[in-house]
Scaffold this motif. Structure first.
Motif: not given
Length: 268
Positions: A30-41
């Motif tokens: 879940a943590h890295y899912g949010r990070r990926l969504v944030e990073l890709v914009g």
């Protein structure tokens, strides 16, 4: 599809169906899912494809970001994960749909999505270049891709212990395509034609109260198949070895275990 590729896909489906009911979608992923969504914009109104959805670690934060004016589609090869993700989406009141689909043969038209995301899934594709080509095909000309792999995972400590005790054998849970090198991930993206590629190593510290909590945490990921294949005596040996190994990671509030994900993004 070659016999070897077919066998790998069948094994992957069986593996993920086995853990679908309690896969760790609320912790590490879940943590890295949010990070990926944030990073890709990911943003309002976009159309997003989430590949290898699992139990929704990327799907759900993406759906929240696109809002009512956007659309998120999820796919997974394992029917158990598809069912689990759709049930969880319904519980959350999200109008997203997850379908069973092969990432190497996407059933979507060209230029259908603004973003394509794949959290910790690309290492399971027998033909990564073909999957990457499909990701690029379904992206709009202004689209972006975001993928993640493990450089080091929380389960690596158990893997090391079992290997040292000669208990790992042929039961290693890492598929042949496991990517731990940032340059290899970057090459996979640039080789598929993506531009402005960058790969970020993103560490995160997890705290476990004791070895038992760490051991139980593996029930929510792919190491469970290996751990549950051990007899009681072998499990006791592994726990004892973990206890010794984790002495170096003990702090007043528990055992601190650092994992590092590789987050790769690029433009179509």
């Amino acid at each position: 599809m070659s016999d070897d590729a077919g066998a790998r896909k069948s094994a992957t489906v069986a593996q993920f169906n086995r853990v679908a009911t309690d896969f760790d979608s609320e912790g590490t992923f879940a943590h890295y899912g949010r990070r990926l969504v944030e990073l890709v914009g990911v943003g309002p109104g976009q159309r997003v494809l989430d590949v290898a959805t699992g139990r929704g670690a990327v799907l759900f934060p993406a759906a929240e970001k696109v809002g009512a004016s956007g659309e998120v589609a999820g796919i997974d090869l394992a029917e158990g994960m598809v069912q689990a993700a759709n049930e969880l989406a319904a519980q959350r009141g999200l109008s997203v749909r997850v379908r069973a689909m092969d990432a190497e043969h996407l059933g979507f038209p060209d230029a259908a999505f603004d973003r394509v995301l794949c959290g910790f899934g690309i290492m399971f594709f027998p033909h990564l270049d073909q999957a990457m080509g499909e990701f690029r095909r379904v992206l709009k000309s202004t689209g972006r891709i975001g993928v993640s792999t493990w450089r080091t995972s929380p389960g690596d400590h158990l893997r090391t212990v079992l290997d040292e005790l000669d208990l790992l054998g042929s039961n290693d849970w890492r598929p042949p395509g496991w990517i731990t090198d940032p340059d290899v991930l970057a090459d996979a993206l640039t080789g598929a034609g993506f531009r402005n590629v960058r790969v970020i190593a993103d560490p995160l510290s997890f705290v476990f109260a004791d070895v038992e909590q760490y051991w139980q945490s593996i029930r929510g990921n792919l190491t469970r198949r290996v751990a549950e294949g051990l007899d009681p005596a072998q499990q006791a040996r592994a726990r004892a070895a973990l206890h010794e190994r984790f002495r170096a990671f003990e702090q007043p509030d528990g055992i601190h275990v650092t994992a590092t994900a590789l987050l790769g993004v690029g433009n179509r």
